[in-house]
Design a protein around this motif. Structure first.
Motif, PDB file in Angstrom:
ATOM      1  N   UNK A  88     -88.136  88.089  18.115  1.00 15.10           N
ATOM      2  CA  UNK A  88     -88.894  89.014  16.824  1.00 15.10           C
ATOM      3  C   UNK A  88     -88.152  90.201  17.731  1.00 15.10           C
ATOM      4  N   UNK A  89     -87.080  90.821  16.466  1.00 15.53           N
ATOM      5  CA  UNK A  89     -86.705  91.858  16.742  1.00 15.53           C
ATOM      6  C   UNK A  89     -87.520  92.796  15.645  1.00 15.53           C
ATOM      7  N   UNK A  90     -88.856  93.815  15.740  1.00 20.28           N
ATOM      8  CA  UNK A  90     -88.919  93.697  15.233  1.00 20.28           C
ATOM      9  C   UNK A  90     -89.518  95.576  14.822  1.00 20.28           C
ATOM     10  N   UNK A  91     -90.105  96.352  13.758  1.00 26.75           N
ATOM     11  CA  UNK A  91     -90.614  97.295  14.158  1.00 26.75           C
ATOM     12  C   UNK A  91     -92.280  97.037  14.274  1.00 26.75           C
ATOM     13  N   UNK A  92     -92.791  98.873  14.567  1.00 25.49           N
ATOM     14  CA  UNK A  92     -94.346  99.156  15.081  1.00 25.49           C
ATOM     15  C   UNK A  92     -94.852 100.113  15.029  1.00 25.49           C
ATOM     16  N   UNK A 103     -89.537 104.474  21.131  1.00 25.83           N
ATOM     17  CA  UNK A 103     -89.596 103.801  22.192  1.00 25.83           C
ATOM     18  C   UNK A 103     -89.169 102.203  21.502  1.00 25.83           C
ATOM     19  N   UNK A 104     -88.856 101.011  22.720  1.00 27.85           N
ATOM     20  CA  UNK A 104     -88.557 100.092  22.706  1.00 27.85           C
ATOM     21  C   UNK A 104     -89.743  99.124  23.207  1.00 27.85           C
ATOM     22  N   UNK A 147     -81.961 101.853  29.879  1.00 29.98           N
ATOM     23  CA  UNK A 147     -82.352 102.224  28.872  1.00 29.98           C
ATOM     24  C   UNK A 147     -83.679 102.000  29.037  1.00 29.98           C
ATOM     25  N   UNK A 148     -84.262 102.842  28.936  1.00 29.83           N
ATOM     26  CA  UNK A 148     -86.028 102.577  29.578  1.00 29.83           C
ATOM     27  C   UNK A 148     -87.149 101.854  28.523  1.00 29.83           C
ATOM     28  N   UNK A 149     -87.208 101.004  28.351  1.00 27.07           N
ATOM     29  CA  UNK A 149     -88.125 100.077  28.166  1.00 27.07           C
ATOM     30  C   UNK A 149     -89.923 100.039  27.775  1.00 27.07           C
ATOM     31  N   UNK A 150     -90.675 100.197  27.532  1.00 28.74           N
ATOM     32  CA  UNK A 150     -91.905  99.747  27.138  1.00 28.74           C
ATOM     33  C   UNK A 150     -92.806  98.252  27.350  1.00 28.74           C
ATOM     34  N   UNK A 151     -93.443  97.973  28.572  1.00 30.23           N
ATOM     35  CA  UNK A 151     -93.864  96.578  28.308  1.00 30.23           C
ATOM     36  C   UNK A 151     -95.249  96.478  28.587  1.00 30.23           C
ATOM     37  N   UNK A 152     -95.688  95.892  27.748  1.00 27.12           N
ATOM     38  CA  UNK A 152     -96.808  95.481  27.149  1.00 27.12           C
ATOM     39  C   UNK A 152     -96.910  94.931  26.276  1.00 27.12           C
ATOM     40  N   UNK A 153     -98.951  94.881  26.228  1.00 25.16           N
ATOM     41  CA  UNK A 153     -99.124  94.365  25.249  1.00 25.16           C
ATOM     42  C   UNK A 153     -99.128  94.947  24.077  1.00 25.16           C
ATOM     43  N   UNK A 154     -99.574  94.332  22.663  1.00 28.81           N
ATOM     44  CA  UNK A 154     -99.652  95.006  20.768  1.00 28.81           C
ATOM     45  C   UNK A 154    -100.690  94.051  20.649  1.00 28.81           C
ATOM     46  N   UNK A 155    -101.356  95.016  18.926  1.00 29.44           N
ATOM     47  CA  UNK A 155    -102.042  94.421  18.338  1.00 29.44           C
ATOM     48  C   UNK A 155    -101.630  94.359  17.280  1.00 29.44           C
ATOM     49  N   UNK A 156    -101.592  92.847  17.000  1.00 31.10           N
ATOM     50  CA  UNK A 156    -101.254  91.698  15.807  1.00 31.10           C
ATOM     51  C   UNK A 156    -102.047  91.870  14.528  1.00 31.10           C
ATOM     52  N   UNK A 157    -101.808  92.886  13.282  1.00 30.26           N
ATOM     53  CA  UNK A 157    -102.888  92.661  12.303  1.00 30.26           C
ATOM     54  C   UNK A 157    -102.292  92.302  11.335  1.00 30.26           C
ATOM     55  N   UNK A 227     -82.293  97.765  20.592  1.00 31.97           N
ATOM     56  CA  UNK A 227     -83.166  96.654  20.698  1.00 31.97           C
ATOM     57  C   UNK A 227     -82.434  95.364  20.418  1.00 31.97           C
ATOM     58  N   UNK A 228     -80.957  95.562  19.339  1.00 33.48           N
ATOM     59  CA  UNK A 228     -80.690  94.709  19.507  1.00 33.48           C
ATOM     60  C   UNK A 228     -79.813  93.968  20.041  1.00 33.48           C
ATOM     61  N   UNK A 229     -78.913  94.893  20.850  1.00 32.60           N
ATOM     62  CA  UNK A 229     -78.328  95.034  22.232  1.00 32.60           C
ATOM     63  C   UNK A 229     -78.965  94.046  23.921  1.00 32.60           C
ATOM     64  N   UNK A 230     -80.301  94.783  23.312  1.00 33.68           N
ATOM     65  CA  UNK A 230     -80.993  93.606  24.043  1.00 33.68           C
ATOM     66  C   UNK A 230     -81.394  92.179  23.862  1.00 33.68           C
ATOM     67  N   UNK A 231     -81.601  92.958  22.811  1.00 37.22           N
ATOM     68  CA  UNK A 231     -81.425  90.823  22.331  1.00 37.22           C
ATOM     69  C   UNK A 231     -80.757  89.888  22.523  1.00 37.22           C
TER      70      UNK A 231
END
Ligand code: HPA
Length: 237
Positions: A88-92, A103-104, A147-157, A227-231
């Protein structure tokens, strides 16, 4: 085949697929990043394409907004079209001050107010986690690109427009380590687990819940491309 929501023929999809929410973003990815992309489905204008990237077959398709829409498309792709890997390549929206616009995020796990994963597990909690290898590949690709990224959990609402009592819970989610809020990742990880596929959510921070900033159209595009390049690196790994 075709399924109720996908008009593609058997074999039309690659085993690996990139999925943005917006079907026009899927078209953009196909046109900009894939070679020899052709449209394979257009039911409800939820466009899907298959082409190649660095010599490998690759598909891209929109999944719509929210867990129910994503669940329909991903279930049919895995069960009926043999898709094995979903990115999934989305926004948040960022939940914390230390998370910034642009941030990605590599979403290694997702909490949710949705009931779908509990429905799958007879009322019990389900660990909605990313495929570890995909997450690792995304992090390694980011390091390689500088390209720095953040790694961790998110909340899906389930609610984009939430009542105040729910909005107040954002502070709790942030305190519990969640970086951002979005609307699909927990559902994606549940579908992937149920039907035996591997999945990862990559997210760009397009909005900030605390500061109410949002990305300009130009910044949204640049960050989305990164983000697409990373994916694509993950898809080609
Ligand atoms: N909430 C939910 N989903 C989102 C948001 C948000 O603020 N921003 C981008 N996707």
């Amino acid at each position: 085949m075709p399924t109720p929501h996908i008009s593609a023929a058997p074999g039309d999809f690659a085993e690996v697929i990139l999925m943005p929410g917006d079907p026009l973003r899927a078209r953009y990815i196909a046109q900009r990043f894939l070679q020899d992309a052709r449209e394979v489905t257009s039911v409800r204008n939820m466009f899907g394409y298959t082409g190649s990237y660095q010599g490998r077959r690759l598909s891209v398709m929109g999944h719509g907004m929210g867990i129910p829409s994503l669940s329909i498309y991903t279930t049919e792709l895995i069960r009926e079209y043999g898709v094995r890997v979903i990115l999934r390549v989305g926004s948040c929206g960022a939940l914390r001050q230390d998370v910034k616009l642009r941030d990605i995020i590599v979403a290694t796990a997702a909490g949710t107010d949705s009931n779908v994963n509990r429905m799958r597990l007879g009322g019990h909690d389900f660990p909605a986690v990313a495929d570890f290898m995909l997450a690792r590949q995304a992090v390694e690709a980011a390091e390689k690109r500088g390209r720095p990224v953040r790694v961790g959990s998110v909340f899906t609402s389930d609610l984009f427009y939430a009542p105040e009592g729910e909005v107040a819970k954002n502070a709790v989610y942030a305190r519990m380590g969640m970086l951002a809020v979005e609307m699909e990742v927990a559902g994606l990880y549940g579908v992937a687990a149920e039907f035996g596929a591997r999945a990862l959510g990559l997210l760009t921070v397009s909005d900030h819940i605390l500061t109410h900033e949002s990305l300009s159209a130009a910044d949204r595009q640049t960050t989305f491309d990164e983000m697409i390049e990373l994916a694509l690196d993950v898809a080609a790994a």
